[in-house]
Design an enzyme around this catalytic site. Structure first.
Site, PDB file in Angstrom:
ATOM      1  NE  ARG A 159      -3.657  -2.093   2.611  1.00  0.00           N
ATOM      2  CZ  ARG A 159      -4.086  -2.599   3.750  1.00  0.00           C
ATOM      3  NH1 ARG A 159      -3.648  -2.127   4.893  1.00  0.00           N
ATOM      4  NH2 ARG A 159      -4.951  -3.580   3.745  1.00  0.00           N
ATOM      5  CB  CYS A 160       4.380   1.729  -0.323  1.00  0.00           C
ATOM      6  SG  CYS A 160       5.706   2.950  -0.325  1.00  0.00           S
ATOM      7  N   GLY A 161       3.289   4.312  -1.873  1.00  0.00           N
ATOM      8  CA  GLY A 161       3.403   5.078  -3.110  1.00  0.00           C
ATOM      9  C   GLY A 161       4.467   4.546  -4.044  1.00  0.00           C
TER      10      GLY A 161
END
Length: 184
Positions: A61-63
């Site tokens: 769920r990271c950029g």
């Protein structure tokens, strides 16, 4: 292979034992460490002796999650010449899914990942996996965020490390990987 549990116990038992363990860990090669695989079983870095291994702490769920595409592309480009990419899912920055099964499904469905991956693993702080404690001591730099990359040389040393902003297919990483591969 130094297990995570044994090294954590040694680090926290007493200050003298912790210091000795830290000194031993800094003298070890990466080949002394292993991880639990995402499907169970063990992934031992010593099994990759003679091959470069790009170890990357990941999060779903990271950029920077888009970097999975480039990690797979790097693996596809150089796997026949010996490169191993090892994904290390971590929730240290509160951006990983809840279970190994969720992470594996996410990676396979969204990015077609087929390089080896570990179980969800701590990569920083007091609970950091022994490889990450060793890599931080060896390089002076630990992961500040997801998608930090360590390139383990065929001899088990660290050949390079890069932060999250350096993409897997960038010239610095590709050049460093190529320098560690057999010529031919």
């Amino acid at each position: 292979m130094i297990s995570r549990r044994a090294l954590i116990a040694a680090f926290t038992a007493t200050p003298a034992i912790g210091a000795a363990s830290r000194a031993a860990a800094s003298a070890a090669s990466a080949h002394a460490f292993g991880f639990e695989g995402i499907d169970g079983g063990d992934i031992t870095l010593g099994d990759f002796a003679g091959r470069p291994v790009l170890v990357v702490n990941t999060a779903s769920r990271c950029g920077f999650t888009y970097q999975y595409d480039q990690l797979q592309a790097l693996y596809d480009r150089f796997r026949e010449r010996g490169l191993v990419v090892l994904g290390v899912p971590s929730d240290d920055f509160n951006q990983e899914l809840g279970t190994e099964a969720d992470v594996k499904h996410f990676c396979e469905v969204n990015f077609g990942i087929d390089f080896p991956m570990t179980a969800i693993t701590a990569v920083r702080g007091r609970d950091a996996h022994p490889f990450y404690a060793w890599a931080r001591q060896t390089t002076g730099r630990g992961p500040r965020w997801n998608f930090h990359k360590y390139l383990v040389a065929p001899d088990g040393g660290i050949a390079g490390h890069w932060g999250s902003n350096t993409e897997p297919m960038s010239r610095p990483i590709v050049d460093a990987v190529e320098a560690q591969l057999p010529t031919g």
